[in-house]
Design a protein around this motif. Sequence first.
Motif, PDB file in Angstrom:
ATOM      1  N   GLN A  33      14.211  39.062  21.728  1.00 27.68           N
ATOM      2  CA  GLN A  33      12.770  38.847  21.672  1.00 27.68           C
ATOM      3  C   GLN A  33      12.097  39.451  22.899  1.00 27.68           C
ATOM      4  OE1 GLN A  33      12.866  34.589  21.078  1.00 27.68           O
ATOM      5  NE2 GLN A  33      12.479  34.808  18.888  1.00 27.68           N
ATOM      6  N   ASP A  34      12.811  39.492  24.020  1.00 30.19           N
ATOM      7  CA  ASP A  34      12.283  40.066  25.255  1.00 30.19           C
ATOM      8  C   ASP A  34      12.747  41.504  25.479  1.00 30.19           C
ATOM      9  OD1 ASP A  34      11.035  37.661  25.826  1.00 30.19           O
ATOM     10  OD2 ASP A  34      12.752  36.885  26.948  1.00 30.19           O
ATOM     11  N   LEU A  37      10.271  44.146  26.493  1.00 33.31           N
ATOM     12  CA  LEU A  37       9.670  43.968  27.812  1.00 33.31           C
ATOM     13  C   LEU A  37      10.583  44.396  28.952  1.00 33.31           C
ATOM     14  CD1 LEU A  37       8.104  40.435  27.258  1.00 33.31           C
ATOM     15  CD2 LEU A  37       6.941  42.643  27.178  1.00 33.31           C
ATOM     16  N   CYS A  38      11.891  44.214  28.784  1.00 36.13           N
ATOM     17  CA  CYS A  38      12.774  44.402  29.933  1.00 36.13           C
ATOM     18  C   CYS A  38      13.819  45.501  29.765  1.00 36.13           C
ATOM     19  CB  CYS A  38      13.448  43.088  30.293  1.00 36.13           C
ATOM     20  SG  CYS A  38      14.416  42.378  28.959  1.00 36.13           S
TER      21      CYS A  38
END
Length: 144
Positions: A33-34, A37-38
Amino acid sequence: MRNYLLNGYTEIFGAEIGTMIYGAGKGIIRSFQDFDLCAEPYMKHPKNTIYYFGDLDYEGIGIYENLEEKFRGRWKIIPFVPAYQAMLGKAEQITELPETKEHQNRNISTQFFSCFDEIMVKKMEAVLDKDRYIPQEILNTADF
Protein backbone atom coordinates in the motif's frame (compact mmCIF):
# COMPACT_ATOMS: atom_id res chain seq x y z
CA MET A 1 17.20 -15.76 -0.32
CA ARG A 2 18.13 -12.29 0.90
CA ASN A 3 21.54 -13.42 2.15
CA TYR A 4 22.11 -15.27 -1.10
CA LEU A 5 21.54 -12.07 -3.08
CA LEU A 6 23.66 -10.03 -0.65
CA ASN A 7 26.54 -12.41 -1.34
CA GLY A 8 26.62 -11.24 -4.94
CA TYR A 9 24.32 -13.70 -6.68
CA THR A 10 21.75 -12.23 -9.05
CA GLU A 11 19.70 -15.29 -10.02
CA ILE A 12 17.53 -17.66 -8.04
CA PHE A 13 16.31 -20.76 -9.85
CA GLY A 14 17.40 -19.17 -13.12
CA ALA A 15 15.37 -15.98 -12.66
CA GLU A 16 17.17 -12.65 -12.47
CA ILE A 17 16.18 -11.02 -9.19
CA GLY A 18 16.79 -7.29 -8.84
CA THR A 19 15.06 -6.58 -5.54
CA MET A 20 13.63 -8.65 -2.73
CA ILE A 21 10.89 -7.48 -0.40
CA TYR A 22 10.22 -9.36 2.80
CA GLY A 23 6.55 -9.21 3.59
CA ALA A 24 6.26 -10.92 6.98
CA GLY A 25 3.13 -12.82 6.05
CA LYS A 26 0.06 -10.62 5.71
CA GLY A 27 2.28 -7.58 6.30
CA ILE A 28 3.09 -7.59 2.60
CA ILE A 29 -0.34 -6.10 1.87
CA ARG A 30 0.48 -3.06 4.05
CA SER A 31 3.96 -2.82 2.52
CA PHE A 32 2.52 -2.66 -0.98
CA GLN A 33 0.00 0.00 0.00
CA ASP A 34 2.99 2.28 0.63
CA PHE A 35 4.99 0.95 -2.31
CA ASP A 36 4.30 3.98 -4.51
CA LEU A 37 5.48 6.34 -1.79
CA CYS A 38 8.74 4.70 -0.79
CA ALA A 39 9.95 2.40 -3.59
CA GLU A 40 12.56 3.44 -6.13
CA PRO A 41 11.14 4.36 -9.55
CA TYR A 42 12.67 1.31 -11.25
CA MET A 43 10.87 -0.96 -8.79
CA LYS A 44 7.50 0.63 -9.49
CA HIS A 45 7.78 0.29 -13.25
CA PRO A 46 4.56 -1.40 -14.47
CA LYS A 47 6.49 -3.77 -16.75
CA ASN A 48 8.28 -5.37 -13.79
CA THR A 49 7.19 -8.82 -12.77
CA ILE A 50 6.80 -9.29 -9.04
CA TYR A 51 7.30 -12.87 -7.90
CA TYR A 52 5.49 -14.06 -4.80
CA PHE A 53 6.92 -16.84 -2.66
CA GLY A 54 5.45 -17.98 0.64
CA ASP A 55 4.51 -21.06 2.61
CA LEU A 56 2.48 -23.61 0.72
CA ASP A 57 -0.57 -23.50 2.96
CA TYR A 58 -3.96 -21.83 2.92
CA GLU A 59 -2.65 -18.63 4.50
CA GLY A 60 0.23 -18.34 2.02
CA ILE A 61 -2.07 -18.93 -0.93
CA GLY A 62 -4.62 -16.47 0.46
CA ILE A 63 -1.95 -13.79 0.91
CA TYR A 64 -0.92 -14.19 -2.72
CA GLU A 65 -4.51 -14.03 -3.96
CA ASN A 66 -5.26 -10.91 -1.89
CA LEU A 67 -2.07 -9.21 -3.03
CA GLU A 68 -2.60 -10.06 -6.68
CA GLU A 69 -6.25 -8.94 -6.61
CA LYS A 70 -5.55 -5.68 -4.81
CA PHE A 71 -2.70 -4.59 -7.10
CA ARG A 72 -3.69 -6.32 -10.36
CA GLY A 73 -4.08 -3.07 -12.27
CA ARG A 74 -0.63 -1.79 -11.31
CA TRP A 75 1.80 -4.73 -11.34
CA LYS A 76 2.02 -8.27 -12.60
CA ILE A 77 2.31 -10.41 -9.48
CA ILE A 78 2.78 -14.15 -9.99
CA PRO A 79 3.87 -17.07 -7.84
CA PHE A 80 7.59 -17.87 -8.12
CA VAL A 81 6.92 -21.23 -9.78
CA PRO A 82 10.50 -22.60 -9.70
CA ALA A 83 10.64 -22.09 -5.92
CA TYR A 84 7.36 -23.95 -5.45
CA GLN A 85 8.65 -26.75 -7.68
CA ALA A 86 11.75 -27.01 -5.51
CA MET A 87 9.63 -26.98 -2.34
CA LEU A 88 7.52 -29.85 -3.62
CA GLY A 89 10.61 -31.80 -4.64
CA LYS A 90 12.16 -31.48 -1.20
CA ALA A 91 8.85 -32.22 0.51
CA GLU A 92 8.66 -35.55 -1.32
CA GLN A 93 11.84 -36.58 0.53
CA ILE A 94 10.29 -35.88 3.95
CA THR A 95 8.21 -38.57 5.61
CA GLU A 96 6.00 -36.20 7.63
CA LEU A 97 5.31 -32.59 6.73
CA PRO A 98 4.16 -30.18 9.45
CA GLU A 99 0.46 -29.99 10.23
CA THR A 100 -1.49 -27.02 8.93
CA LYS A 101 -1.68 -24.32 11.56
CA GLU A 102 -5.06 -24.06 13.24
CA HIS A 103 -7.69 -21.50 12.24
CA GLN A 104 -6.35 -20.83 8.77
CA ASN A 105 -8.81 -19.23 6.41
CA ARG A 106 -9.34 -21.93 3.80
CA ASN A 107 -11.36 -19.66 1.56
CA ILE A 108 -9.11 -19.55 -1.50
CA SER A 109 -9.98 -19.25 -5.16
CA THR A 110 -8.30 -20.89 -8.14
CA GLN A 111 -6.13 -17.85 -8.94
CA PHE A 112 -2.97 -19.25 -7.30
CA PHE A 113 -3.34 -22.72 -8.79
CA SER A 114 -4.00 -21.33 -12.28
CA CYS A 115 -0.32 -20.36 -12.45
CA PHE A 116 0.89 -23.97 -12.24
CA ASP A 117 0.64 -27.05 -14.42
CA GLU A 118 -1.82 -29.82 -13.55
CA ILE A 119 0.81 -32.13 -12.03
CA MET A 120 2.00 -29.44 -9.62
CA VAL A 121 -1.56 -28.50 -8.69
CA LYS A 122 -2.35 -32.11 -7.81
CA LYS A 123 0.78 -32.35 -5.64
CA MET A 124 -0.07 -29.10 -3.85
CA GLU A 125 -3.68 -30.10 -3.31
CA ALA A 126 -2.54 -33.49 -1.94
CA VAL A 127 -0.45 -31.70 0.71
CA LEU A 128 -3.33 -29.40 1.66
CA ASP A 129 -5.91 -32.21 1.64
CA LYS A 130 -3.84 -34.05 4.27
CA ASP A 131 -3.92 -30.93 6.47
CA ARG A 132 -0.20 -30.48 5.95
CA TYR A 133 1.87 -27.61 4.64
CA ILE A 134 5.32 -26.87 3.27
CA PRO A 135 7.14 -23.96 4.91
CA GLN A 136 9.19 -21.78 2.58
CA GLU A 137 12.14 -22.39 4.89
CA ILE A 138 12.37 -25.92 3.48
CA LEU A 139 14.61 -24.30 0.87
CA ASN A 140 18.11 -23.05 1.61
CA THR A 141 20.91 -21.44 -0.37
CA ALA A 142 22.17 -24.81 -1.59
CA ASP A 143 18.85 -25.25 -3.42
CA PHE A 144 19.05 -22.01 -5.42
